[in-house]
Design an enzyme around this catalytic site. Structure first.
Site, PDB file in Angstrom:
ATOM      1  N   PRO A 244       0.787  -1.237   0.000  1.00  0.00           N
ATOM      2  CG  PRO A 244       0.057  -0.913   2.197  1.00  0.00           C
ATOM      3  CD  PRO A 244       0.785  -1.903   1.320  1.00  0.00           C
ATOM      4  CB  CYS A 245       3.205   2.746  -2.421  1.00  0.00           C
ATOM      5  SG  CYS A 245       2.367   2.513  -3.995  1.00  0.00           S
ATOM      6  CG  HIS A 246      -2.848   3.388  -1.437  1.00  0.00           C
ATOM      7  ND1 HIS A 246      -2.476   2.069  -1.640  1.00  0.00           N
ATOM      8  CD2 HIS A 246      -3.858   3.361  -0.528  1.00  0.00           C
ATOM      9  CE1 HIS A 246      -3.247   1.285  -0.896  1.00  0.00           C
ATOM     10  NE2 HIS A 246      -4.089   2.041  -0.211  1.00  0.00           N
TER      11      HIS A 246
END
Length: 278
Positions: A244-246
């Site tokens: 989950p780089c977001h």
């Protein structure tokens, strides 16, 4: 403090320049430290704080990157080892496995003998291209342009065998992408440097509905001054949404950039926040 900051920045810049020019000599820590007028102990600590990796590991990255360029031609493994200043193919093999997650032969073959299943699927945030080897997910990317997305995947593993088929590994990942609570453990088969893998592992520990800054993430992996290097690793995320780089934002609270568009990042964060409050 600003003066010392500038001095340290100049030292690290000088050290990196020296390493880029002389990595084939496989310079020792004492030699590099002497160039920037520091003791080996203090140079090791300063370099690791600023670069996110030790001087030795940085030399290894430079060595492997050069070997990759050599292997992209018609050079043999022996030639590649010689061209990078290594004592033999054994050291080249060990470096590749440690840093690239594959042998130099595998790299030269471009994923030859690697079987990859792929499929396109709709999610709440747009169409994705998911790909998996028998070991796990190796690639997930949003596919606003399907032909381009597939081309990007094949560029990563140019000699692999591809089959347009959804399998159980992809299905588990797609369940998570659609918010299905029944999604189980997702197996990953990722290629990255030890530093990148460390960052991606830390991202996997950030709960849905929560956010983390680049500085927080750097602290979580034990490299509090490596925010820039962390940002680079976040940008290289090979498995959209699953890693989950977001959920990473700037310390100012600004959401920041996102490889697949800031609007998509904002939608993901909002959706996760709403879901977490149910």
């Amino acid at each position: 403090m600003d003066v010392q900051h500038d001095i340290n920045f100049k030292r690290i810049t000088e050290a990196i320049g020296y390493l880029k020019e002389n990595f084939k000599e496989q310079p020792h820590l004492d030699e590099i430290a002497k160039k920037v007028h520091l003791s080996p102990f203090h140079f090791q600590k300063l370099f690791t704080d600023w670069a996110g990796v030790s001087p030795k590991k940085f030399v290894q990255y430079l060595t492997v990157e050069h070997a990759k360029k050599v292997l992209s031609g018609k050079a043999s493994l022996v030639d590649a080892a010689h061209e990078t200043g290594l004592s033999g193919t054994g050291r080249l093999h060990d470096l590749f496995v440690n840093i690239e997650g594959m042998t130099p032969g595998d790299y030269k073959n471009g994923g030859e003998n690697l079987a990859i299943n792929f499929s396109f699927a709709k999610t709440p945030f747009g169409t994705v291209l998911a790909a998996a080897t028998p070991k796990g997910i190796c690639h997930i990317a949003f596919a606003d342009d399907k032909p381009k997305a597939l081309e990007d995947l094949k560029d990563k593993f140019p000699n692999a065998t591809y089959k347009n088929e959804i399998d159980e590994i992809q299905q588990q990942a797609l369940l998570a992408l659609t918010g299905d609570a029944s999604a189980g453990t997702i197996r990953l088969h990722l290629k990255g440097t030890p530093f990148q893998l460390k960052v991606w592992e830390a991202l996997l520990r950030v709960p849905s509905g929560q956010l983390v800054t680049y500085g927080n993430l750097a602290g979580a992996i034990g490299s509090p001054k490596a925010s820039r290097a962390v940002g680079s690793a976040v940008g290289d995320n090979p498995a959209a949404y699953i890693i989950p780089c977001h959920r990473v934002i700037q310390s100012s609270g600004i959401l920041g950039n996102y490889h697949w568009g800031p609007a998509r990042k904002e939608a993901m964060i909002g959706w996760e926040a709403a879901t977490a409050n149910l």
